[in-house]
Design a protein around this motif. Structure first.
Motif: not given
Length: 142
Positions: A94-99, A108-110, A118-130
């Protein structure tokens, strides 16, 4: 006795891919096909590609490997929070993944450095169940 089956019209898939692509052709929107439902079926991927779609993502590495066996040039994204034991495969395929967790990002960095990738990152911010927290503020369209 007849058993249930699904018939897939590849011409319809190609047509729909062309139609969707035409809607966004003059915009900066990039279309991402989530291929999880098709379980890595290369004929469906081929129809989508003929229709002009070229960005794909999946949540199962086995599906990505299956598609890349026929189409190694396709760059895939991984859309599920990965397990530590999947890191090497995800970096390879994969060229990118979500984290959403720092420990996983460090893995992943290691691994990316180890493979000189070079591996792209999609950063996800978890907000809980709202899902019901602010429903009283919503307005009905009727």
């Amino acid at each position: 006795m007849n058993t249930p089956r699904i018939e897939i019209d590849l011409n319809c898939i190609k047509y729909n891919a062309q139609k969707i692509r035409s809607w966004f052709r003059s915009t900066p929107v990039k279309i991402l096909v989530i291929s999880k439902l098709i379980h890595g079926c290369p004929r469906i991927i081929h129809a989508m590609r003929e229709g002009g779609l070229d960005r794909f993502a999946d949540s199962r590495i086995i599906n990505i490997k299956r598609i890349q066996a026929d189409y190694p040039e396709i760059a895939f994204g991984f859309i599920r929070i990965p397990h530590h034991q999947e890191v090497a495969d995800i970096i390879s395929h994969c060229t990118w993944s979500s984290h959403s967790q720092l420990e996983t990002l460090e893995c992943f960095d290691y691994e990316a450095k180890r493979h000189d990738k070079i591996h792209g990152i999609m950063l996800m911010v978890e907000m809980g169940d709202r899902s019901e927290e602010h429903t009283s503020e919503l307005q009905s369209p009727c």
